[in-house]
Design an enzyme around this catalytic site. Structure first.
Site, PDB file in Angstrom:
ATOM      1  N   SER A  42     -12.799  15.630  77.775  1.00  0.00           N
ATOM      2  CA  SER A  42     -13.620  15.256  78.914  1.00  0.00           C
ATOM      3  C   SER A  42     -14.577  16.357  79.317  1.00  0.00           C
ATOM      4  O   SER A  42     -14.250  17.539  79.218  1.00  0.00           O
ATOM      5  CB  SER A  42     -12.716  14.943  80.117  1.00  0.00           C
ATOM      6  N   TYR A  91      -6.561  18.310  86.347  1.00  0.00           N
ATOM      7  CA  TYR A  91      -6.929  17.380  85.265  1.00  0.00           C
ATOM      8  C   TYR A  91      -7.751  18.128  84.204  1.00  0.00           C
ATOM      9  O   TYR A  91      -7.434  18.104  83.014  1.00  0.00           O
ATOM     10  CB  TYR A  91      -7.719  16.200  85.829  1.00  0.00           C
ATOM     11  N   LYS A 129      -6.918  19.234  80.104  1.00  0.00           N
ATOM     12  CA  LYS A 129      -7.775  18.914  78.946  1.00  0.00           C
ATOM     13  C   LYS A 129      -8.121  20.185  78.177  1.00  0.00           C
ATOM     14  O   LYS A 129      -8.072  20.221  76.951  1.00  0.00           O
ATOM     15  CB  LYS A 129      -9.073  18.219  79.412  1.00  0.00           C
TER      16      LYS A 129
HETATM   17  C1  WQD Z   1     -19.708  10.163  89.804  1.00  0.00           C
HETATM   18  C2  WQD Z   1     -20.675  10.449  90.948  1.00  0.00           C
HETATM   19  C3  WQD Z   1     -19.619  11.334  92.895  1.00  0.00           C
HETATM   20  C4  WQD Z   1     -17.303   7.697  93.824  1.00  0.00           C
HETATM   21  C5  WQD Z   1     -15.213  11.380  86.366  1.00  0.00           C
HETATM   22  C6  WQD Z   1     -13.806  11.856  86.280  1.00  0.00           C
HETATM   23  C7  WQD Z   1     -13.320  12.173  84.954  1.00  0.00           C
HETATM   24  C8  WQD Z   1     -14.321  12.107  83.823  1.00  0.00           C
HETATM   25  C9  WQD Z   1     -15.764  11.883  84.183  1.00  0.00           C
HETATM   26  C10 WQD Z   1     -13.173  11.220  81.928  1.00  0.00           C
HETATM   27  C11 WQD Z   1     -20.389  11.757  91.653  1.00  0.00           C
HETATM   28  C12 WQD Z   1     -20.213   9.965  93.190  1.00  0.00           C
HETATM   29  C13 WQD Z   1     -18.128   8.649  93.244  1.00  0.00           C
HETATM   30  C14 WQD Z   1     -17.682   7.107  95.068  1.00  0.00           C
HETATM   31  C15 WQD Z   1     -19.688   8.434  95.050  1.00  0.00           C
HETATM   32  N1  WQD Z   1     -13.969  11.016  82.997  1.00  0.00           N
HETATM   33  N2  WQD Z   1     -19.305   9.001  93.840  1.00  0.00           N
HETATM   34  N3  WQD Z   1     -18.865   7.504  95.636  1.00  0.00           N
HETATM   35  O1  WQD Z   1     -16.411  12.798  89.192  1.00  0.00           O
HETATM   36  O2  WQD Z   1     -18.398  12.699  87.596  1.00  0.00           O
HETATM   37  O3  WQD Z   1     -16.070  12.406  86.747  1.00  0.00           O
HETATM   38  O4  WQD Z   1     -15.745  10.893  85.184  1.00  0.00           O
HETATM   39  O5  WQD Z   1     -12.608  12.193  81.638  1.00  0.00           O
HETATM   40  O6  WQD Z   1     -12.312  11.215  84.735  1.00  0.00           O
HETATM   41  O7  WQD Z   1     -13.708  13.031  87.009  1.00  0.00           O
HETATM   42  O8  WQD Z   1     -17.140  10.609  88.142  1.00  0.00           O
HETATM   43  O9  WQD Z   1     -17.466   8.358  88.998  1.00  0.00           O
HETATM   44  O10 WQD Z   1     -15.918   9.893  90.281  1.00  0.00           O
HETATM   45  O11 WQD Z   1     -18.388  10.313  90.323  1.00  0.00           O
HETATM   46  O12 WQD Z   1     -20.747   8.778  95.591  1.00  0.00           O
HETATM   47  O13 WQD Z   1     -16.975   6.237  95.650  1.00  0.00           O
HETATM   48  O14 WQD Z   1     -20.535   9.428  91.923  1.00  0.00           O
HETATM   49  O15 WQD Z   1     -19.816  12.225  93.987  1.00  0.00           O
HETATM   50  O16 WQD Z   1     -21.630  12.338  92.031  1.00  0.00           O
HETATM   51  P1  WQD Z   1     -17.066  12.208  88.006  1.00  0.00           P
HETATM   52  P2  WQD Z   1     -17.158   9.729  89.479  1.00  0.00           P
END
Ligand code: WQD
Length: 376
Positions: free
Chosen positions: A146, A170, A174
């Site tokens: 990841s 997490y 990884k």
């Molecule tokens: C994306 C953007 C949030 C939820 C995830 C996981 C990890 C990895 C990659 C596999 C950010 C914003 C989010 C919400 C929001 N996958 N957001 N409102 O954190 O980049 O990483 O995917 O390994 O599992 O950590 O993904 O979808 O949580 O957030 O504004 O309700 O959306 O701040 O900018 P992230 P995310």
């Protein structure tokens, strides 16, 4: 054609990858404990792959036997259990030629409150899997890594050579597994290992039959956004409007889950065709989109309006995370082919056809399920 074992193959990435592998002629064995996956997803993969009805049980509950010639087997099992892994490797005469390791926990927030569970499932689970691979003479592994392990880096886009500086349990697990696999690859000849660092996998198979079905409240943006669109959630909270980005909201590298699935097939092809090696690759589009850009794309593509409010930042978040994907193109001729509109269209097709995910029609083949036959 290779017989491949997919750990966690009943989950989001695993089920889509299993379908892509079946469609390119491989035989697939899925082992999953259903803690975050669903047997119904695998049943639908068989349907989409054009396989016939499931075979009859040959032995105990969820036994592995299956009629000869099945292209897809499903075993309920835990990667931390040597007995469960041995059953999976022995399915229909054994002969597993490669393992794709998806089984693992992946919620950043949850890892902060349950670190021991994350170290046990993600790290100890991989130790048990590698021990089973040695027992069964299999040295080809594709690992579901990841981009989270890069942490908050200033380098954008992020190359594979960027320092690994995880900022949550997490991400640390990884990074630990990647270290473990590097040591294993160096310890004996013959290991073929690919470390695939996913950026943000989203969307669903265009049929609307399989997709992302998180347990409980979605941690990630896209499934939450789909559930708001479907009326299952009231409103999307946008975490932060004051990031140093174009519109102040977080920027990420979203890639279609079918592009990601096909990337696994390409990595497997390269490992099987080339001399033993350790391959580390980013899987991303190389393009960043903000939260609000994704919201707008979803609204425009699907002709609907999404209620949202900009609120405070989420702890542990970074402003921008975008892949440098050139190495994947160079080493395996892979790049993302599907657009943000494809992601939004296919994600909505899944959500609107399955408002409660797979729960709308669970499948519990206790004692019946074994392997799906090729129809012809
Ligand atoms: C994306 C953007 C949030 C939820 C995830 C996981 C990890 C990895 C990659 C596999 C950010 C914003 C989010 C919400 C929001 N996958 N957001 N409102 O954190 O980049 O990483 O995917 O390994 O599992 O950590 O993904 O979808 O949580 O957030 O504004 O309700 O959306 O701040 O900018 P992230 P995310």
């Amino acid at each position: 054609m290779t017989k491949v074992l997919l750990t966690g193959g009943a989950g989001f990435i695993g089920s889509h990858t299993g379908l892509a592998l079946l469609q390119t002629g491989h035989q697939v064995v899925v082992v999953d404990d259903f803690s975050n996956g669903n047997a119904e997803a695998v049943r639908r993969v068989a349907e989409l792959a054009g396989l016939g009805p499931w075979g009859q049980a040959a032995a105990d509950h969820w036994a592995e036997a299956g009629p000869g010639g099945s292209r897809l087997h499903l075993i309920q099992g835990d990667v931390r259990s040597p007995q469960d892994l041995d059953r999976a490797f022995a399915v229909s005469g054994g002969g597993i030629g490669a393992v794709l390791h998806f089984a693992g926990l992946k919620a950043v927030g949850e890892s902060m409150t349950q670190p021991l569970r994350y170290w046990d499932v993600n790290v100890t689970g991989t130790v048990r899997l590698l021990e089973a691979m040695v027992r069964h003479g299999c040295q080809t592994l594709v690992f579901s890594s990841s981009a989270t392990l890069y942490g908050t880096t200033d380098t954008v886009p992020i190359p594979e050579t960027a320092p690994l500086q995880p900022i949550n349990p997490y991400g640390y697990t990884k990074a630990a597994v990647e270290r473990m696999l590097t040591d294993v690859a160096a310890s004996a000849p013959g290991w073929r290992i690919a470390l695939l660092r996913y950026f943000n996998p989203v969307g669903a198979h265009p049929s609307g039959r399989i997709g992302e079905d998180p347990n409980g409240l979605p941690n990630n943006l896209f499934p939450f956004l789909c559930q708001v669109a479907g009326g299952r959630r009231q409103r999307l909270d946008v975490f932060g409007g004051d990031w140093p980005t174009g519109d102040g909201t977080g920027v990420r590298d979203y890639l279609h889950v079918m592009d990601l699935a096909e990337g696994h097939g390409r990595a497997l092809d390269v490992l099987l065709a080339e001399p033993p090696q350790l391959l580390t690759l980013n899987l991303g589009s190389g393009q960043g989109h903000s939260v609000l850009e994704l919201v707008r794309a979803f609204e425009t593509t699907n002709g609907l309006t999404l209620p949202y409010a900009v609120v405070g930042r989420r702890p542990g978040d970074s402003a921008v995370s975008v892949a440098d994907p050139r190495q994947a193109e160079r080493r395996m001729g892979w790049r993302t082919r599907r657009s943000l509109a494809d992601i939004c269209r296919d994600g909505w097709a899944w959500q609107s056809a399955n408002p409660q995910g797979y729960r709308s029609n669970e499948w519990h083949p206790t004692g019946e399920l074994i392997g799906a036959q090729q129809v012809s």
